[in-house]
Design a protein around this motif. Structure first.
Motif, PDB file in Angstrom:
ATOM      1  N   SER A 176       2.996  -5.124   8.371  1.00 58.80           N
ATOM      2  CA  SER A 176       2.537  -4.580   7.642  1.00 58.80           C
ATOM      3  C   SER A 176       1.138  -3.767   7.916  1.00 58.80           C
ATOM      4  O   SER A 176       0.328  -4.635   8.384  1.00 58.80           O
ATOM      5  CB  SER A 176       2.425  -5.866   7.353  1.00 58.80           C
ATOM      6  OG  SER A 176       1.647  -6.188   6.013  1.00 58.80           O
ATOM      7  N   LYS A 230       3.417  -3.204   3.091  1.00 58.66           N
ATOM      8  CA  LYS A 230       2.016  -4.140   3.761  1.00 58.66           C
ATOM      9  C   LYS A 230       2.173  -4.676   2.319  1.00 58.66           C
ATOM     10  O   LYS A 230       2.858  -4.576   1.038  1.00 58.66           O
ATOM     11  CB  LYS A 230       1.175  -2.521   2.592  1.00 58.66           C
ATOM     12  CG  LYS A 230      -0.127  -2.839   2.257  1.00 58.66           C
ATOM     13  CD  LYS A 230      -0.999  -2.560   3.718  1.00 58.66           C
ATOM     14  CE  LYS A 230      -2.315  -3.148   3.647  1.00 58.66           C
ATOM     15  NZ  LYS A 230      -3.329  -3.953   4.183  1.00 58.66           N
ATOM     16  N   SER A 231       1.176  -5.534   2.294  1.00 61.00           N
ATOM     17  CA  SER A 231       1.036  -7.223   2.451  1.00 61.00           C
ATOM     18  C   SER A 231       0.805  -6.998   0.909  1.00 61.00           C
ATOM     19  O   SER A 231       0.095  -6.167   0.037  1.00 61.00           O
ATOM     20  CB  SER A 231       0.610  -8.385   2.416  1.00 61.00           C
ATOM     21  OG  SER A 231       0.548  -7.821   4.017  1.00 61.00           O
ATOM     22  N   PHE A 279      -1.610  -8.885  -1.565  1.00 57.69           N
ATOM     23  CA  PHE A 279      -2.541 -10.288  -1.134  1.00 57.69           C
ATOM     24  C   PHE A 279      -2.967 -10.875  -2.443  1.00 57.69           C
ATOM     25  O   PHE A 279      -3.151 -10.640  -3.672  1.00 57.69           O
ATOM     26  CB  PHE A 279      -3.387  -9.263  -0.718  1.00 57.69           C
ATOM     27  CG  PHE A 279      -3.939  -8.909   0.468  1.00 57.69           C
ATOM     28  CD1 PHE A 279      -4.446  -9.087   1.117  1.00 57.69           C
ATOM     29  CD2 PHE A 279      -2.968  -7.405   0.535  1.00 57.69           C
ATOM     30  CE1 PHE A 279      -4.642  -9.033   2.843  1.00 57.69           C
ATOM     31  CE2 PHE A 279      -3.073  -7.033   2.324  1.00 57.69           C
ATOM     32  CZ  PHE A 279      -3.993  -7.628   2.944  1.00 57.69           C
ATOM     33  N   ASN A 284       1.921 -14.467   5.316  1.00 57.89           N
ATOM     34  CA  ASN A 284       0.875 -14.230   6.372  1.00 57.89           C
ATOM     35  C   ASN A 284       0.306 -14.947   5.918  1.00 57.89           C
ATOM     36  O   ASN A 284      -1.105 -14.613   4.802  1.00 57.89           O
ATOM     37  CB  ASN A 284       0.501 -12.868   6.448  1.00 57.89           C
ATOM     38  CG  ASN A 284      -0.884 -12.978   7.454  1.00 57.89           C
ATOM     39  OD1 ASN A 284      -1.004 -13.102   7.655  1.00 57.89           O
ATOM     40  ND2 ASN A 284      -1.450 -11.420   7.349  1.00 57.89           N
ATOM     41  N   LYS A 333       3.990 -14.654  10.229  1.00 63.84           N
ATOM     42  CA  LYS A 333       2.766 -14.302  10.668  1.00 63.84           C
ATOM     43  C   LYS A 333       1.826 -15.148  11.336  1.00 63.84           C
ATOM     44  O   LYS A 333       0.779 -15.423   9.783  1.00 63.84           O
ATOM     45  CB  LYS A 333       2.135 -13.685   9.998  1.00 63.84           C
ATOM     46  CG  LYS A 333       1.479 -12.256  10.472  1.00 63.84           C
ATOM     47  CD  LYS A 333       1.706 -10.545  10.696  1.00 63.84           C
ATOM     48  CE  LYS A 333       0.231  -9.592  11.120  1.00 63.84           C
ATOM     49  NZ  LYS A 333       0.823  -8.694  10.406  1.00 63.84           N
ATOM     50  N   SER A 355      -6.923  -2.320  17.531  1.00 61.85           N
ATOM     51  CA  SER A 355      -6.722  -3.350  18.707  1.00 61.85           C
ATOM     52  C   SER A 355      -6.788  -2.163  19.962  1.00 61.85           C
ATOM     53  O   SER A 355      -6.674  -0.781  19.289  1.00 61.85           O
ATOM     54  CB  SER A 355      -4.906  -4.203  18.637  1.00 61.85           C
ATOM     55  OG  SER A 355      -4.442  -3.213  18.939  1.00 61.85           O
ATOM     56  N   THR A 367       0.490  -8.025  18.285  1.00 64.92           N
ATOM     57  CA  THR A 367      -1.186  -7.237  18.434  1.00 64.92           C
ATOM     58  C   THR A 367      -1.199  -7.063  19.996  1.00 64.92           C
ATOM     59  O   THR A 367      -0.948  -7.434  21.038  1.00 64.92           O
ATOM     60  CB  THR A 367      -1.985  -8.849  18.883  1.00 64.92           C
ATOM     61  OG1 THR A 367      -1.877  -8.740  16.785  1.00 64.92           O
ATOM     62  CG2 THR A 367      -3.839  -7.969  18.806  1.00 64.92           C
ATOM     63  N   GLY A 368      -1.228  -5.971  20.310  1.00 61.86           N
ATOM     64  CA  GLY A 368      -2.305  -4.442  21.129  1.00 61.86           C
ATOM     65  C   GLY A 368      -0.916  -3.887  22.128  1.00 61.86           C
ATOM     66  O   GLY A 368      -0.861  -3.960  23.341  1.00 61.86           O
ATOM     67  N   CYS A 425       1.246  -1.186  15.619  1.00 63.90           N
ATOM     68  CA  CYS A 425       0.679  -0.319  14.381  1.00 63.90           C
ATOM     69  C   CYS A 425      -0.711   0.266  14.877  1.00 63.90           C
ATOM     70  O   CYS A 425      -0.673   1.285  14.644  1.00 63.90           O
ATOM     71  CB  CYS A 425       0.015  -1.495  13.652  1.00 63.90           C
ATOM     72  SG  CYS A 425       0.682  -2.514  11.974  1.00 63.90           S
ATOM     73  N   SER A 426      -1.648  -0.027  15.702  1.00 63.76           N
ATOM     74  CA  SER A 426      -3.205   0.317  15.424  1.00 63.76           C
ATOM     75  C   SER A 426      -2.613   1.583  16.933  1.00 63.76           C
ATOM     76  O   SER A 426      -2.975   2.843  16.787  1.00 63.76           O
ATOM     77  CB  SER A 426      -3.933  -0.370  16.957  1.00 63.76           C
ATOM     78  OG  SER A 426      -4.449  -1.364  16.297  1.00 63.76           O
TER      79      SER A 426
HETATM   80  C1  LIG Z   1      -5.885  -1.242   8.696  1.00 63.57           C
HETATM   81  C2  LIG Z   1      -5.007  -2.413   9.005  1.00 63.57           C
HETATM   82  C3  LIG Z   1      -4.239  -3.302   7.839  1.00 63.57           C
HETATM   83  C4  LIG Z   1      -3.288  -4.319   7.807  1.00 63.57           C
HETATM   84  N1  LIG Z   1      -2.821  -4.371   6.738  1.00 63.57           N
HETATM   85  C5  LIG Z   1      -2.372  -6.221   6.836  1.00 63.57           C
HETATM   86  C6  LIG Z   1      -1.427  -6.330   5.695  1.00 63.57           C
HETATM   87  O1  LIG Z   1      -1.369  -5.752   4.958  1.00 63.57           O
HETATM   88  N2  LIG Z   1      -0.471  -7.346   5.878  1.00 63.57           N
HETATM   89  C7  LIG Z   1      -0.832  -8.151   7.579  1.00 63.57           C
HETATM   90  O2  LIG Z   1       0.447  -9.264   7.897  1.00 63.57           O
HETATM   91  N3  LIG Z   1      -1.056  -7.875   8.996  1.00 63.57           N
HETATM   92  C8  LIG Z   1      -1.775  -6.545   8.527  1.00 63.57           C
HETATM   93  N4  LIG Z   1      -2.144  -5.731   9.399  1.00 63.57           N
HETATM   94  C9  LIG Z   1      -2.293  -6.533  10.446  1.00 63.57           C
HETATM   95  C10 LIG Z   1      -0.924  -6.220  11.294  1.00 63.57           C
HETATM   96  O3  LIG Z   1       0.040  -6.058  10.135  1.00 63.57           O
HETATM   97  C11 LIG Z   1      -0.962  -6.265  13.128  1.00 63.57           C
HETATM   98  O4  LIG Z   1      -0.561  -7.611  12.653  1.00 63.57           O
HETATM   99  C12 LIG Z   1      -2.226  -5.767  13.499  1.00 63.57           C
HETATM  100  O5  LIG Z   1      -2.880  -5.255  13.645  1.00 63.57           O
HETATM  101  C13 LIG Z   1      -1.857  -6.190  15.086  1.00 63.57           C
HETATM  102  O6  LIG Z   1      -1.168  -4.902  15.660  1.00 63.57           O
HETATM  103  P1  LIG Z   1      -1.331  -3.373  16.279  1.00 63.57           P
HETATM  104  O7  LIG Z   1      -2.404  -4.231  17.617  1.00 63.57           O
HETATM  105  O8  LIG Z   1      -0.428  -3.250  16.594  1.00 63.57           O
HETATM  106  O9  LIG Z   1      -2.274  -2.753  15.142  1.00 63.57           O
HETATM  107  C14 LIG Z   1      -3.126  -4.808   9.414  1.00 63.57           C
HETATM  108  C15 LIG Z   1      -3.566  -4.174  10.134  1.00 63.57           C
HETATM  109  C16 LIG Z   1      -4.365  -2.294  10.399  1.00 63.57           C
HETATM  110  C17 LIG Z   1      -4.637  -2.354  11.570  1.00 63.57           C
END
Ligand SMILES: Cc1cc2nc3c(=O)[nH]c(=O)nc-3n(C[C@H](O)[C@H](O)[C@H](O)COP(=O)(O)O)c2cc1C
Length: 328
Positions: A21, A45-46, A48, A133, A170, A218, A245-246, A267-268
């Motif tokens: 998300s 995308k969540s 909120f 979450n 989450k 991350s 994460t990471g 994501c990152s």
């Molecule tokens: C810009 C951005 C927006 C995010 N928005 C959400 C969100 O709306 N809901 C959610 O549960 N996590 C959100 N996250 C967290 C990501 O889903 C993910 O858990 C987090 O970035 C760790 O994964 P990564 O290391 O691959 O980035 C967001 C992360 C980023 C970077």
């Protein structure tokens, strides 16, 4: 490719990479882009809980002078609330119709909140699963850990009772007794745990004297906490673990699978390296499986989990020891 197939939350995934998300999943076009790049599922995308309240407050502020009565405020509150939720549900519905991969809806909440009233509507619009979450910042001096954990459990229990969809939580790693609370979630009957969320962390702008977001994305070396807890927990739970994460490359993806992940969320790395990274990660995985003559995940998933090791204390060590012999 057949040998990369896995299941997560009871869903059939063509491979273990889910786009988490984030802004990468905030519109139909963006989610399609993830599917085209090879993602096995997307978490939208969540929605909120905070935003629902914020939008209502903004609407009320903009209507100052027109809304004379508290009933009017209540009405605007409700309209704004419904508008936001309906739009989110519409996005989920479009995605489930247009995409061939599973679509997981996501609620980001701070309390029991109003989301609990519409949680069953996600099934009506075709969501394949629901990710909750939920995070309490433990900054209230008057609340102890037992009280906070009770609230977590009450929220997860309500979501479980209300939603017929597969449910994942989450979560963050900020629990005094992480294994214990995770087991409680498992007993409540959640289908999966996403370990771990990455939280917004404020920083200070020393020239403007205000707060700003610290680094949002991350880095490739941010994965060890997730890896350790995936390994510590995976073989002891009924529910699935989705590591997050990471995870930036194929090697880290392999590590998570060895630790016992059913799937991963990224994501990152996509934001930094582009959508092509999904395919690169899968290629690294397949090449590694070939090299070790693993036909599918059954051959190696969880091989390095705490429960499966002759010496599981490797995952339990928390302090650096002299014997590491690190010279500086
Ligand atoms: C810009 C951005 C927006 C995010 N928005 C959400 C969100 O709306 N809901 C959610 O549960 N996590 C959100 N996250 C967290 C990501 O889903 C993910 O858990 C987090 O970035 C760790 O994964 P990564 O290391 O691959 O980035 C967001 C992360 C980023 C970077």
């Amino acid at each position: 490719m057949e040998r990369l197939r896995t299941t997560y939350l009871g869903l059939e995934l063509k491979n273990p990479i889910i786009v988490g998300s984030s802004p990468l999943t905030s519109s139909l076009d963006k989610m399609k882009k993830c599917e085209d790049a090879g993602a096995a599922a997307v978490v939208v995308k969540s929605i909120f809980e905070e935003q629902i309240g914020h939008d209502a407050a903004k609407m009320i502020k903009e209507s100052e002078g027109f809304v004379m009565h508290t009933d009017g405020e209540d009405f605007l509150n409700q309209v704004s609330h419904n508008y936001y939720i309906d739009n989110y549900l519409k996005l989920v519905e479009q995605a489930t119709k247009e995409l061939d991969i599973p679509v997981i809806a996501s609620i980001n909440c701070l309390s029991m909140g109003s989301w609990i009233d519409y949680v069953d509507r996600f099934g009506d619009v075709g969501a394949d699963a629901l990710e909750l979450n939920y995070y309490i910042l433990p900054s209230d001096f008057k609340r102890n850990g037992v009280e906070i954990e009770s609230e977590y459990l009450a929220v997860v229990k309500s979501a479980r009772e209300k939603s017929k969809l597969p449910l994942s939580i989450k979560m963050g790693d900020h629990f005094t007794a992480l294994a214990n609370i995770v087991k409680e979630f498992d007993v409540i009957g959640v289908d999966g745990l996403v370990l771990f969320n990455r939280f917004y962390q404020p920083d200070i702008d020393i020239e403007k004297f205000n707060t700003k977001a610290s680094v949002v994305l991350s880095n490739p070396d941010d994965y060890p906490t997730t890896l350790q807890w995936t390994a510590l927990l995976s073989a002891y739970l009924n529910c699935d673990i989705c590591s997050s994460t990471g995870i930036h490359d194929g090697k880290t993806l392999i590590k998570m699978l060895l630790a016992g992940s059913k799937a991963t969320q990224i994501c990152s790395t996509i934001m930094k390296n582009g959508h092509g990274v999904i395919n690169e990660m899968l290629t690294t995985l397949v090449e590694w499986m070939d090299r070790h003559q693993f036909n599918d995940f059954v051959d190696f998933r969880g091989k390095m989990a705490h429960k499966r090791l002759d010496d599981p204390t490797q995952w339990e060590r928390a302090q650096y020891m002299k014997s590491l012999n690190v010279e500086f």
